[in-house]
Design a protein around this motif. Structure first.
Motif, PDB file in Angstrom:
ATOM      1  N   ALA A  27       6.404  66.295  53.332  1.00 48.06           N
ATOM      2  CA  ALA A  27       6.408  65.328  52.224  1.00 48.06           C
ATOM      3  C   ALA A  27       5.079  64.584  52.145  1.00 48.06           C
ATOM      4  N   THR A  28       4.508  64.237  53.286  1.00 45.71           N
ATOM      5  CA  THR A  28       3.214  63.548  53.304  1.00 45.71           C
ATOM      6  C   THR A  28       2.102  64.464  52.805  1.00 45.71           C
ATOM      7  N   THR A  29       2.170  65.734  53.174  1.00 43.72           N
ATOM      8  CA  THR A  29       1.194  66.702  52.665  1.00 43.72           C
ATOM      9  C   THR A  29       1.295  66.838  51.152  1.00 43.72           C
ATOM     10  N   GLN A  30       2.521  66.863  50.648  1.00 37.49           N
ATOM     11  CA  GLN A  30       2.725  66.922  49.201  1.00 37.49           C
ATOM     12  C   GLN A  30       2.093  65.719  48.509  1.00 37.49           C
ATOM     13  N   ALA A  31       2.291  64.536  49.071  1.00 37.70           N
ATOM     14  CA  ALA A  31       1.708  63.322  48.496  1.00 37.70           C
ATOM     15  C   ALA A  31       0.186  63.391  48.504  1.00 37.70           C
ATOM     16  N   ALA A  32      -0.381  63.919  49.584  1.00 37.21           N
ATOM     17  CA  ALA A  32      -1.840  64.022  49.689  1.00 37.21           C
ATOM     18  C   ALA A  32      -2.414  64.952  48.614  1.00 37.21           C
ATOM     19  N   HIS A  33      -1.767  66.101  48.401  1.00 42.00           N
ATOM     20  CA  HIS A  33      -2.253  67.036  47.380  1.00 42.00           C
ATOM     21  C   HIS A  33      -2.092  66.457  45.972  1.00 42.00           C
ATOM     22  N   VAL A  34      -1.010  65.719  45.732  1.00 40.92           N
ATOM     23  CA  VAL A  34      -0.830  65.077  44.422  1.00 40.92           C
ATOM     24  C   VAL A  34      -1.941  64.065  44.169  1.00 40.92           C
ATOM     25  N   MET A  35      -2.294  63.288  45.193  1.00 38.29           N
ATOM     26  CA  MET A  35      -3.400  62.335  45.055  1.00 38.29           C
ATOM     27  C   MET A  35      -4.707  63.041  44.702  1.00 38.29           C
ATOM     28  N   LEU A  36      -4.987  64.124  45.416  1.00 41.74           N
ATOM     29  CA  LEU A  36      -6.238  64.853  45.183  1.00 41.74           C
ATOM     30  C   LEU A  36      -6.268  65.485  43.798  1.00 41.74           C
ATOM     31  N   ALA A  37      -5.097  65.917  43.314  1.00 36.31           N
ATOM     32  CA  ALA A  37      -5.050  66.616  42.028  1.00 36.31           C
ATOM     33  C   ALA A  37      -5.078  65.664  40.843  1.00 36.31           C
ATOM     34  N   LEU A  38      -4.344  64.558  40.931  1.00 36.26           N
ATOM     35  CA  LEU A  38      -4.071  63.766  39.734  1.00 36.26           C
ATOM     36  C   LEU A  38      -4.713  62.378  39.731  1.00 36.26           C
ATOM     37  N   THR A  39      -5.407  62.003  40.789  1.00 34.74           N
ATOM     38  CA  THR A  39      -6.033  60.686  40.816  1.00 34.74           C
ATOM     39  C   THR A  39      -7.509  60.805  41.175  1.00 34.74           C
ATOM     40  N   LEU A  40      -8.216  59.714  40.976  1.00 35.01           N
ATOM     41  CA  LEU A  40      -9.611  59.622  41.408  1.00 35.01           C
ATOM     42  C   LEU A  40      -9.750  58.642  42.568  1.00 35.01           C
ATOM     43  N   TRP A  41      -8.646  58.413  43.267  1.00 34.73           N
ATOM     44  CA  TRP A  41      -8.690  57.554  44.443  1.00 34.73           C
ATOM     45  C   TRP A  41      -9.636  58.159  45.475  1.00 34.73           C
ATOM     46  N   ASN A  42     -10.193  57.293  46.305  1.00 39.15           N
ATOM     47  CA  ASN A  42     -11.102  57.760  47.352  1.00 39.15           C
ATOM     48  C   ASN A  42     -10.416  58.862  48.165  1.00 39.15           C
ATOM     49  N   PRO A  43     -10.989  60.055  48.227  1.00 34.74           N
ATOM     50  CA  PRO A  43     -10.311  61.180  48.901  1.00 34.74           C
ATOM     51  C   PRO A  43     -10.139  61.000  50.406  1.00 34.74           C
ATOM     52  N   TRP A  44     -10.833  60.004  50.985  1.00 34.71           N
ATOM     53  CA  TRP A  44     -10.604  59.734  52.409  1.00 34.71           C
ATOM     54  C   TRP A  44      -9.132  59.417  52.665  1.00 34.71           C
ATOM     55  N   ILE A  45      -8.475  58.763  51.707  1.00 33.10           N
ATOM     56  CA  ILE A  45      -7.064  58.392  51.879  1.00 33.10           C
ATOM     57  C   ILE A  45      -6.195  59.645  51.964  1.00 33.10           C
ATOM     58  N   ALA A  46      -6.348  60.518  50.962  1.00 31.84           N
ATOM     59  CA  ALA A  46      -5.527  61.731  50.918  1.00 31.84           C
ATOM     60  C   ALA A  46      -5.827  62.653  52.093  1.00 31.84           C
ATOM     61  N   MET A  47      -7.093  62.799  52.452  1.00 33.83           N
ATOM     62  CA  MET A  47      -7.444  63.707  53.542  1.00 33.83           C
ATOM     63  C   MET A  47      -6.984  63.157  54.893  1.00 33.83           C
ATOM     64  N   SER A  48      -6.972  61.840  55.038  1.00 30.73           N
ATOM     65  CA  SER A  48      -6.437  61.249  56.271  1.00 30.73           C
ATOM     66  C   SER A  48      -4.937  61.513  56.384  1.00 30.73           C
ATOM     67  N   LEU A  49      -4.228  61.372  55.259  1.00 31.68           N
ATOM     68  CA  LEU A  49      -2.803  61.699  55.251  1.00 31.68           C
ATOM     69  C   LEU A  49      -2.580  63.174  55.580  1.00 31.68           C
ATOM     70  N   LEU A  50      -3.452  64.009  55.056  1.00 32.43           N
ATOM     71  CA  LEU A  50      -3.348  65.445  55.309  1.00 32.43           C
ATOM     72  C   LEU A  50      -3.557  65.738  56.798  1.00 32.43           C
ATOM     73  N   GLY A  51      -4.516  65.056  57.414  1.00 28.42           N
ATOM     74  CA  GLY A  51      -4.766  65.241  58.840  1.00 28.42           C
ATOM     75  C   GLY A  51      -3.598  64.801  59.693  1.00 28.42           C
ATOM     76  N   ILE A  52      -2.987  63.668  59.333  1.00 31.71           N
ATOM     77  CA  ILE A  52      -1.835  63.164  60.078  1.00 31.71           C
ATOM     78  C   ILE A  52      -0.650  64.116  59.955  1.00 31.71           C
ATOM     79  N   SER A  53      -0.361  64.540  58.724  1.00 33.45           N
ATOM     80  CA  SER A  53       0.797  65.413  58.501  1.00 33.45           C
ATOM     81  C   SER A  53       0.601  66.796  59.126  1.00 33.45           C
ATOM     82  N   TYR A  54      -0.611  67.315  59.049  1.00 33.21           N
ATOM     83  CA  TYR A  54      -0.928  68.616  59.648  1.00 33.21           C
ATOM     84  C   TYR A  54      -0.704  68.577  61.159  1.00 33.21           C
ATOM     85  N   SER A  55      -1.140  67.493  61.800  1.00 30.22           N
ATOM     86  CA  SER A  55      -0.972  67.354  63.249  1.00 30.22           C
ATOM     87  C   SER A  55       0.508  67.253  63.616  1.00 30.22           C
TER      88      SER A  55
END
Length: 462
Positions: free
Chosen positions: A336-364
């Motif tokens: 679910a966290t990975t899904q949220a991270a990809h949605v952020m990267l696809a549909l927002t212009l938020w700083n990608p550090w946020i989404a990629m950090s979530l991706l790193g946490i969920s991947y681990s």
């Protein structure tokens, strides 16, 4: 007789002119394979054994812009560099353990697979120097033959030297070092290319090839570690009369027909999750440059944060899952966290550090919670087949997705590529929910707490 004398020389009161063990043998703790200091030396070599492989695996991701420009290829052809790595491992994941156990032995197997990694990287680099993309593809194929099987050998050494309570920590440290290798690659190869560009006076295939060749020095480091491990393992066998390490995998393809529904759902979760991670990282650097306007160096740093976080958090999450259980819940949180991270990267212009950090946490977290579940639903004699099949279909998924991702990006752009990744993670999320329902209906143990599992284990032993 020689080995008995060597063993006695390492023991208190054994041989030598002095009763002081420090006088009898220089650095006795490092020389004695039964001592912790010696095993820590072996662990250091094990960690660096895979460093070169993981460093060079994502060379194309870091140099995506340079590869496409210098070799004059589109994204579809570029992603073949990842597909060709995965193709041999669709098969080798079944037979890598067999080759180590029955043909080469752990020592020669590790050395041989290290040679494949080195040779693959050299061929890959020569493809750049001679401006032959087909040669680069061949290099990645050869590199793939060695890469995954070298990881099997690394794990086999770990089991051989660190049986018992230390083993989980050792696996965590090895994974952390692997991610360090990937992180160093993400942050250094672009800089190295610019230095080669300045030294050679131009950009082009030669500059690319020389950069990749220099990066291949890390594979030489891994090869040296393979030689050192072989010597130390043979020496420990001679002194301690220990057996050579075995993978413990008995591959029987006929076992596949006995796989349960929960196991097939675990396979589906695995494939649909990882195809939204590794191919994305393979294309991530240019994505961050084009969508968010980052410099090449900053984009590489953002792209590497998944591996940086994994290096630190994998051992922590491993301990967390061990202490709490509830594997399905943790997998659900990770997906679910990975899904949220990809949605952020696809549909927002938020700083990608946020989404990629979530991706790193969920991947681990997913790696620590998902892979052990196989052992909960598969009899011990089928574990080798189950894990081999899981890795094989994962590599098949990665190979196919690498090609599809390149086609989507060339024809539709990054938004549609992200939507494709979101759809893959959505399938994984649905599979987790279905797995929870099936496990609950069957009274399975996949979502047991650690206490419930301990009680179940005690009841089986009584």
């Amino acid at each position: 007789m020689e080995e008995d004398e060597e063993a006695r020389a390492l023991l208190p009161g054994g041989g030598g002119d002095s009763g002081d063990p420090d006088v009898r043998a220089p650095l006795p703790a490092l020389c004695d394979p039964s001592r912790l200091a010696h095993r820590m030396l072996v662990l250091l070599l094990m960690c660096f054994l895979g460093f070169g492989s993981y460093f060079c695996y994502d060379n194309p991701a870091t140099l995506q812009t340079q590869v496409k420009r210098d070799m004059q290829v589109n994204t579809t052809k570029f992603m073949l560099l990842y597909a060709w790595y995965s193709w041999p491992n669709v098969v080798l994941c079944f037979f890598g353990g067999f080759l180590i156990d029955r043909v080469f032995g752990i020592r020669w197997g590790t050395i041989i697979f290290s040679c494949f990694v080195c040779a693959g990287q050299v061929i890959f680099a020569l493809g750049g120097i001679f401006n032959a993309f087909w040669l680069m593809e061949l290099g990645r194929f050869v590199f793939g033959i060695g890469g995954e099987s070298l990881a099997v050998a690394q794990n086999t050494y770990a089991v051989s030297w660190f049986k018992g309570k230390e083993l989980n920590l050792v696996f965590g440290l090895q994974l952390s070092m692997a991610r360090v290798g990937s992180t160093v690659n993400m942050n250094i190869m672009g800089w190295l290319y610019s230095k080669m560009e300045a030294a050679l006076g131009s950009v082009g295939p030669t500059t690319l090839g020389v950069t990749l060749l220099i990066g291949g020095i890390t594979c030489i480091l891994s090869f040296v570690c393979a030689l050192a491990l072989a010597y130390l393992d043979q020496r420990a066998e001679r002194i301690l009369h220990k057996e050579q390490g075995k993978t413990g995998e008995v591959i029987k393809l006929t076992d596949v027909k006995d796989f349960s529904l929960p196991l097939w759902l675990i396979f589906l979760i695995c494939v649909c999750y990882y195809v939204a991670i590794f191919p994305f990282i393979g294309l991530g650097t240019v994505f961050f440059i084009e969508k968010f306007g980052f410099s090449s160096q900053a984009a590489s740093a953002i792209n590497s944060i998944v591996y940086v976080i994994s290096a630190f958090l994998s051992p922590v999450f491993g301990l967390l899952v061990d202490k709490t259980g509830r594997n399905i819940v943790w997998v659900l949180c990770a997906v679910a966290t990975t899904q949220a991270a990809h949605v952020m990267l696809a549909l927002t212009l938020w700083n990608p550090w946020i989404a990629m950090s979530l991706l790193g946490i969920s991947y681990s977290l997913l790696a620590c919670a998902l892979w052990p579940m196989v052992a909960f639903v598969v009899p011990e004699h089928q574990l080798g087949t189950a894990y081999g099949f899981m890795q094989s279909i994962q590599n098949l998924g990665l190979a196919v997705t690498a090609i599809l991702a390149g086609l989507i990006l060339d024809s539709q752009g990054y938004l549609y590529l992200e939507l494709f990744f979101i759809s893959c993670v959505s399938v994984s999320l649905l599979a987790v929910v279905f797995l929870y329902m099936v496990n609950h209906a069957r009274g399975g143990n996949l979502n047991f707490s650690a206490k419930q599992r301990e009680e179940m284990k005690l009841s089986h032993t009584e």
